[in-house]
Design an enzyme around this catalytic site. Structure first.
Site, short mmCIF file in Angstrom:
data_model
loop_
_atom_site.label_atom_id
_atom_site.label_comp_id
_atom_site.label_asym_id
_atom_site.label_seq_id
_atom_site.Cartn_x
_atom_site.Cartn_y
_atom_site.Cartn_z
N GLY A 1 0.78 -1.22 0.00
CA GLY A 1 0.00 0.00 0.00
C GLY A 1 0.82 1.28 0.00
O GLY A 1 0.46 2.24 0.67
N HIS B 1 -1.47 3.09 -12.69
CA HIS B 1 -0.84 2.00 -13.43
C HIS B 1 0.62 2.36 -13.67
O HIS B 1 0.92 3.49 -14.10
CB HIS B 1 -1.56 1.78 -14.76
CG HIS B 1 -0.99 0.67 -15.57
ND1 HIS B 1 -1.15 -0.65 -15.21
CD2 HIS B 1 -0.23 0.67 -16.70
CE1 HIS B 1 -0.53 -1.41 -16.11
NE2 HIS B 1 0.04 -0.63 -17.00
N ASN C 1 -7.54 4.47 -10.77
CA ASN C 1 -6.45 3.51 -10.59
C ASN C 1 -5.15 4.15 -11.00
O ASN C 1 -5.13 5.08 -11.83
CB ASN C 1 -6.71 2.26 -11.46
CG ASN C 1 -5.60 1.23 -11.34
OD1 ASN C 1 -5.22 0.83 -10.25
ND2 ASN C 1 -5.05 0.81 -12.48
N MET D 1 -4.96 -6.24 -6.56
CA MET D 1 -4.63 -7.24 -7.57
C MET D 1 -5.79 -8.20 -7.85
O MET D 1 -5.64 -9.42 -7.90
CB MET D 1 -3.39 -8.02 -7.14
CG MET D 1 -2.18 -7.15 -6.86
SD MET D 1 -1.72 -6.10 -8.26
CE MET D 1 -1.07 -7.33 -9.39
N GLU E 1 4.67 8.02 -9.01
CA GLU E 1 3.32 7.59 -8.65
C GLU E 1 2.85 8.30 -7.39
O GLU E 1 1.69 8.73 -7.28
CB GLU E 1 3.29 6.07 -8.44
CG GLU E 1 3.53 5.24 -9.69
CD GLU E 1 3.52 3.76 -9.40
OE1 GLU E 1 2.70 3.31 -8.57
OE2 GLU E 1 4.34 3.03 -9.99
N ASP F 1 -7.10 -1.40 -17.66
CA ASP F 1 -6.07 -0.40 -17.99
C ASP F 1 -6.39 0.39 -19.27
O ASP F 1 -5.49 0.71 -20.05
CB ASP F 1 -4.69 -1.06 -18.13
CG ASP F 1 -4.23 -1.74 -16.85
OD1 ASP F 1 -4.67 -1.31 -15.76
OD2 ASP F 1 -3.45 -2.70 -16.92
#
Length: 219
Positions: free
Chosen positions: A17, A114, A112, A95, A179, A150
């Site tokens: 996380g 990626h 999300n 996942m 990210e 995605d």
């Protein structure tokens, strides 16, 4: 000054996380327009659960192995989100493939991150594949979630150089740092109502200069 209305956010994880942690840290800052109200994992041993609990956030474990199929697991997931009165869902290393019914219900309210510059390198092992392809720029993408994996409308991206002698681990670490920057930034845009879906694209209003710049560290 009236109080800032904070969007109630639920974060879904399966592991350590680290992106969840970046969202928690951002949400703790004064004036940030989101509150992380629950963290849900499909694995009881996910390290991110400890981090969330330390931050005083409610956590829930919904073991996918305890459900007969994806639909029943997603129904339990949806029920937990509704119970926490979640308004927007953030996937952070979750996942599990979500069913079309679940993604349709949360369409426009689920995002999300990626580890690649979509639409390139969808799926897993993105850093290894980027190195194999010989690309010179790699990165990460925050996007809205749609039934197809995605593929959803892109909110924000960050790029990093691919350096001579890079390994997948070195490249992954460089991308992960970005990210942690763009996920909280993208969530802020959505919660402030400055990012909206028009057709298959995301339009962002009132960009600051720093937000418009591509996030890319020097070589």
């Amino acid at each position: 000054m009236p109080a800032v209305s904070e969007t109630r956010v639920g974060v879904l994880i399966s592991g350590r996380g680290s992106n969840m942690a970046s969202l928690i840290e951002a949400a703790a800052q004064p004036g940030y327009p989101a509150e992380i109200v629950t963290v849900i994992s499909n694995k009881a041993d996910a390290g991110g659960l400890v981090r969330a609990e330390e931050a005083g956030i409610d956590t829930v474990v919904i073991d996918h192995k305890a459900h007969a199929d994806r639909a029943s697991f997603d129904a339990a997931l949806d029920a937990a989100l509704e119970e926490a009165k979640v308004e927007l869902v953030c996937l952070a290393g979750f996942m599990r493939l979500l069913t079309p019914g679940f993604t349709e219900k949360w369409r426009g309210r689920m995002i999300n991150i990626h580890p690649a510059l979509l639409p390139s390198f969808r799926g897993l092992h993105t850093h290894e594949r980027a190195l194999e392809a010989g690309v010179k720029i790699h990165g990460c993408t925050v996007h809205f979630v749609t039934p197809e994996m995605d593929v959803g409308p892109i909110i924000m991206q960050a790029a990093v150089p691919v350096l001579e002698g890079d390994t997948a681990e070195l490249l992954a670490a460089r991308v992960l740092a970005q990210e942690h920057i763009i996920y909280p930034a993208a969530l802020r845009l959505i919660c402030e109502g400055r990012a909206r879906i028009e057709g298959e694209r995301v339009v962002v209003d009132e960009f600051e200069v720093a937000e418009r710049a591509l996030v890319a560290p020097g070589i």
